[in-house]
Design an enzyme around this catalytic site. Structure first.
Site, PDB file in Angstrom:
ATOM      1  N   HIS A  44       0.847  -1.206   0.000  1.00 47.25           N
ATOM      2  CA  HIS A  44       0.000   0.000   0.000  1.00 47.25           C
ATOM      3  C   HIS A  44       0.875   1.245   0.000  1.00 47.25           C
ATOM      4  CE1 HIS A  44       0.527   1.087   4.322  1.00 47.25           C
ATOM      5  NE2 HIS A  44       0.619  -0.219   4.509  1.00 47.25           N
ATOM      6  N   ASP A  47       6.513   1.444   6.457  1.00 45.50           N
ATOM      7  CA  ASP A  47       5.085   1.148   6.389  1.00 45.50           C
ATOM      8  C   ASP A  47       4.408   2.110   5.405  1.00 45.50           C
ATOM      9  OD1 ASP A  47       2.541   0.217   6.899  1.00 45.50           O
ATOM     10  OD2 ASP A  47       2.306   1.381   8.744  1.00 45.50           O
ATOM     11  N   GLU A  84      -4.921   1.540   2.909  1.00 49.49           N
ATOM     12  CA  GLU A  84      -4.776   0.415   3.835  1.00 49.49           C
ATOM     13  C   GLU A  84      -4.816   0.858   5.289  1.00 49.49           C
ATOM     14  OE1 GLU A  84      -2.568  -2.393   6.470  1.00 49.49           O
ATOM     15  OE2 GLU A  84      -2.119  -0.290   5.984  1.00 49.49           O
ATOM     16  N   GLU A 121       4.435  -5.662   3.962  1.00 45.94           N
ATOM     17  CA  GLU A 121       3.972  -4.718   4.973  1.00 45.94           C
ATOM     18  C   GLU A 121       5.130  -4.222   5.824  1.00 45.94           C
ATOM     19  OE1 GLU A 121       2.197  -2.817   6.510  1.00 45.94           O
ATOM     20  OE2 GLU A 121       0.179  -2.942   5.710  1.00 45.94           O
ATOM     21  N   HIS A 132       4.520   4.075  12.863  1.00 39.55           N
ATOM     22  CA  HIS A 132       3.521   5.143  12.705  1.00 39.55           C
ATOM     23  C   HIS A 132       4.002   6.485  13.241  1.00 39.55           C
ATOM     24  CE1 HIS A 132      -0.326   2.469  12.114  1.00 39.55           C
ATOM     25  NE2 HIS A 132       0.571   2.348  11.132  1.00 39.55           N
TER      26      HIS A 132
END
Length: 997
Positions: free
Chosen positions: A167, A179, A213, A239, A312
């Site tokens: 993604h 990510d 995603e 991923e 993140h």
């Protein structure tokens, strides 16, 4: 002659230390150091790691969440990169919907810029409508149908191909290098490889770069609506959940598809992670679950997984990753895709009924990141059953044989004297075969209790120390278990030494492993749990070591022969003050005869014998047997042993005791002298390396996966209990040999254990390299213009973090736990924040200098009407500078539809059985808005009279402009260096207006 590997302190200490040190160091090296990457590989000439790295730097140069303008820039950049790759490879392609198009019927490559697919789906009590902006590249395989079957919307009936997915959106607070930027540039390099000359795949490749995603796997759901989604039969999903390290095989659907990953040059992973997903211990999701549950594909999920503290966050960038990490994912993806696309079998094709053939549950794990083992779960189950049946039968058979030939010394307390006219009133010859039976299990209980107690202590006093200092926690556990075990075993051995300590330790280990094996066999059969493979191998190793211990008894004289020898020569243990046998000494046969015939005594024989009288006399009638001590293979004289009738081995190697009984270890049973002094090394090498390697790899993987999860609200005590349990498996292979270690080593380990306990109790758990994550959302009431910042985190520290921000420093902070939150166990602090500027004043026709609050009411506009006499309402809503909104309902809706959307797919349910309390809306275009119809079921009369109430919410997630969300920028600037803030919900800013119909 003393053997250099005899079972004595010096060789045992040296070998044990060297083996364990080599294993632990090599395991840590494999886990922490990524294999070096070449710039180019001759096997893949079209693949260029340097180009991939530059692509990753471009991709991660800004936040590119679905609801950011940079996301559109990345979308267009990817289309351009794909075209440039295809043109460089001189491949004809159909750019279906791209900026340029070289149209050709049945082109070898087709590029889809999907701006037509949309999906309506529900998850629990939440519904979602999403519009696709996926990029799909179809590389036609040599075995594929030579027509564009998707143009006629025809179902594909051929052999099928392979899907590779990543993604290209990031979260709103992360740059997405890992990510999932690494996955995206890997897909670009796979396109370059499979479209280069001589590398056309047998099976076609679908390269999917999906968008959306990060918010409920929307991009994968949308791909399931595209015609090309029916073509793949297997898949590889890429991923990221960290910022570097090795790319790990998270999970796979079956053993057959996993064998493709076996071709990777540096395979890495264990099926235990798949079991975690299967049993819902791991709560995060990837596109893997859509490909398996909705599309019914069989495939693999490969992802980066550490450090989780960077996941993140703004540290998910190329600065905190490396070209070596990128190459690790790229090289494994190349090998896996090469294997999947080259497969000529029908293993992954549809059955006659049209469904995908089911694979076999798999067991898989790597060894040092170089070798990868794959077997079926049924095979592991068969091995488990075989061990459960054959193990006890083999040991029982050996027990029967040893008993019949009189060599079964364990549990034997005494042996009748071995001559015919022995006095029946005399006690039997003491064998002390039961001595030390309970000490191994008592030691294991005490040592395990110590490490479990330390885990509880940390969870109570300094619970989050494992977050940033996981290896000091491991140091504490390992040294505490080893030191405690040694002191227990050594204390017992010094007071009641026994030659059977190694045997009894193995015996108890076998009982424990057998109980564990029964449990894991049930898990394998009834719950398809495959991560128990290390217990099976652990049990097999213990069984083999115990089997050798049984076989050692064949070297001993029979108990009858031993008793006969003692009757004729006297007990060599007599005269030892520390020998229990000496207190029950058996006289030599000559003395027995003299007493039984009541022969008159002469000289020294007139002395009345007592229980302490020596059985062997020297010329002066005094105690004559030489004591022993030190290492096995020598007997040391004690007392007046310098003039003995029974000389030591060093005095006379031909004495009857050495030739008949061998040289027993000091203070242990004399009959043990013939036990082989070298077989321990074989037992150690069976017990230690393979089980410790497998358990060590699992320990390190689970450490990386679990030690920073408390920041998400997960309880911390299970992490410490995992450590304690794995410590048991890592160190019990050492227990049979531990009592022979030199005292200096356990003493050093005890000191290290005490220091590590103090460090873990007193140190601050977080640091700049292991930052505590907090979760940020700013809520804005667009009707009143008021806003508040919500910061969620660990209860013990969240108030201090919030107080460090200037706008919150003088506020009366509200910090408390929320009853309904996705972060169970965390607390939330709230305070009035700096006004957001997510919608520029220029879009609202206001001067740049105007306060943003003047335009809040125009950030979101909506109109809602109700059909008279029906439980149906229609919403028209539009948000400025956003393409994500939500409608929250005070009572659940039973159905919805969006104008222009498709809801004719039985695989997707727009609203679940319990209804939906919210409807998420995602548009591919900015400020286009949505026209939505909702329905709800009849309730009681009071509910029917009041209709439907709720809120309309729009989301803003673009933090690329510094002044767009000042509250977040302020937090990043002033919060402690040991903490960071990440997105706490779909949007960074959520503006709402209430409605009532």
């Amino acid at each position: 002659m003393r053997l250099p590997i005899a079972f004595s302190p010096f060789p045992v200490t040296i070998i044990v230390v060297l083996v364990y040190a080599a294993l632990f160091i090599s395991l840590l090296y494999t886990h922490l150091v990524v294999p070096p990457s070449p710039s180019r590989v001759s096997k893949y000439p079209a693949v260029d790691r340097d180009v991939a790295w530059r692509d990753l730097q471009e991709l991660s140069n800004g936040f590119h969440h679905f609801n950011t303008h940079r996301n559109d820039e990345i979308h267009n950049w990817l289309l351009h990169r794909i075209e440039s790759i295809l043109r460089k490879n001189n491949v004809e392609f159909d750019a279906n919907g791209a900026a340029t198009s070289t149209t050709r019927s049945s082109a070898p490559v087709v590029v889809f810029n999907d701006r037509t697919s949309n999906v309506s789906v529900s998850i629990d009590t939440s519904s979602t409508y999403f519009e696709s902006t996926n990029i799909i590249v179809y590389i036609r395989g040599a075995n594929d149908e030579n027509e564009d079957w998707w143009r006629a919307n025809k179902p594909y009936k051929g052999q099928g191909g392979v899907l590779v997915n990543a993604h290209y959106d990031s979260v709103s607070t992360g740059f997405g290098a890992t990510d999932d930027g690494a996955g995206v540039v890997t897909v670009l390099q796979l396109i370059a490889h499979f479209t280069s000359e001589g590398n056309r795949p047998k099976r076609g490749v679908v390269a999917l770069l999906n968008n959306g995603e990060e918010d409920f796997l929307n991009g994968a759901y949308a791909f399931a609506k595209h015609p090309l989604s029916q073509f793949p039969r297997s898949f590889l999903n890429l991923e990221g959940a960290g910022s570097g390290g090795r790319a790990t095989l998270f999970r796979s659907t079956d053993a057959e598809v996993t064998k493709a990953y076996q071709e990777s040059p540096y395979p890495f992973g264990t099926v235990i992670s798949a079991d975690g997903f299967k049993r819902r211990f791991v709560r995060s999701g990837t596109d893997y679950q859509i490909f398996t549950s909705i599309l019914g594909l069989r495939g693999l999920d490969v992802a980066f997984m550490e450090p989780r503290s960077n996941y993140h966050t703004v540290r998910d960038n190329t600065k905190h990753s490396s070209p070596d990490s990128l190459w690790h994912m790229l090289s494994s993806s190349l090998a896996t895709m090469q294997a999947l696309t080259s497969d000529d079998s029908f293993a992954f094709d549809k059955t006659e009924r049209g469904t995908e053939a089911a694979g076999s549950e798999g067991v898989w794990f790597d060894l040092y990141g170089r070798t990868f083992a794959v077997l079926k779960l049924d095979t592991l189950f068969g091995i488990s059953v075989a061990l459960l049946v054959a193990g006890p039968l083999s040991l029982i058979a050996l027990h029967v044989i040893l008993s019949r030939i009189g060599k079964w010394y364990p549990f034997s307390r005494t042996q009748p004297l071995g001559y015919e006219d022995a006095d029946e009133t005399l006690p039997g010859l003491p064998l002390d075969g039961f001595r030390g039976f309970f000490r191994p299990i008592v030691t294991m209980i005490i040592s395990t209790a110590v490490v479990v107690a330390l885990g509880f202590l940390l969870a109570k006093v300094n619970p989050y120390i494992v977050y940033g200092h996981e290896y000091t926690v491991w140091t504490m556990m390992l040294t505490a278990f080893t030191a405690t075990s040694w002191f227990c075993l050594r204390a017992a051995d010094s007071t009641r030494p026994t030659a059977l300590q190694r045997f009894y330790t193995l015996f108890w280990m076998y009982i424990i492993s057998y109980i564990l094996l029964v449990g894991v066999t049930i898990l394998e059969r009834n719950f398809d749990i495959a991560g128990t493979y290390f217990v099976v191998i652990y049990s097999a190793a213990i069984f083999l070591a115990l089997l050798i211990a049984y076989c050692e008894f064949f070297f001993l004289p029979s108990k009858n022969s031993y008793a006969q020898f003692i009757a004729e020569n006297g007990d060599p243990a007599a005269g030892r003050a520390d020998s229990i046998a000496s207190s029950r000494a058996i006289p030599p046969r000559s003395q027995h005869h003299s007493r039984s015939r009541e022969r008159p005594a002469t000289g020294n024989d007139t002395e009345n014998a007592t229980e302490t009288t020596s059985l062997l006399r020297d010329d002066h009638g005094t105690t004559s047997f030489a004591g022993y001590g030190g290492a096995r293979g020598s007997r040391r004289p004690s007392g007046q042993a310098s003039s003995t009738l029974v000389p030591t081995a060093t005095q006379n190697d031909d004495n009857p005791y050495n030739s008949a009984l061998g040289t027993f270890y000091p203070k242990e049973q004399p009959w043990s002298g013939r036990l082989p002094s070298y077989l321990w090394i074989l037992q150690f090498l069976i017990l230690c390396p393979i089980p410790v390697i497998l358990t060590g790899q699992i320990s390190l993987l689970l450490t990386s996966a679990l030690h920073q999860t408390p920041a998400d609200g997960n309880p911390v005590l299970p992490v410490y209990l995992f450590f304690a349990g794995l410590t048991f498996f890592l160190l019990t292979p050492l227990l049979p040999f531990l009592h022979r270690l030199h005292p200096h080593l356990p003493t050093l380990l005890l000191l290290i254990s005490v220091l590590s306990v103090l460090f873990n109790l007193l140190s601050f758990p977080f640091s700049e390299s292991s930052r505590l994550k907090t979760y940020f959302v700013q809520y804005l009431d667009l009707d009143t213009g008021t806003n508040h910042v919500s910061l969620t985190g660990v209860p013990r520290y969240i108030r201090d973090i919030a107080s460090s921000v200037p706008s919150a420093a003088d506020q009366d902070l509200e910090c408390h736990g929320l009853e309904v939150t996705r972060y169970t166990g965390l607390h939330t602090c709230r305070w009035p924040g700096l006004p957001p500027r997510s919608v520029p004043n220029s879009l609202l026709g206001l001067p740049d200098s105007a306060p943003p609050s003047l335009g809040y009411k125009d950030w979101l506009s909506f109109n809602v009407t109700r059909d008279p006499g029906h439980n149906v309402a229609r919403f028209e809503l539009r948000g400025r500078n956003t393409r994500a909104c939500r409608i929250l309902f005070d009572r659940p809706i039973s159905n919805f539809s969006v104008e222009g959307g498709e809801q004719d797919d039985r695989r997707f349910t727009p609203v679940g059985e319990k209804g939906s309390n919210q409807l998420r809306l995602w548009s591919r275009d900015w400020e286009r808005g949505w026209n939505v119809s909702v329905e709800w079921k009849n309730g009681d009369r009071a509910e029917e009279a009041r209709g439907m109430d709720g809120k309309v919410v729009c989301l803003w997630s673009d933090a690329n402009q510094v002044d767009a969300i000042p509250a977040l920028q302020e937090l990043w600037r002033f919060m402690p260096v040991w903490s960071t803030a990440v997105k706490g919900d779909d949007g960074l800013v959520e503006g709402s207006k209430r409605f009532s119909i």
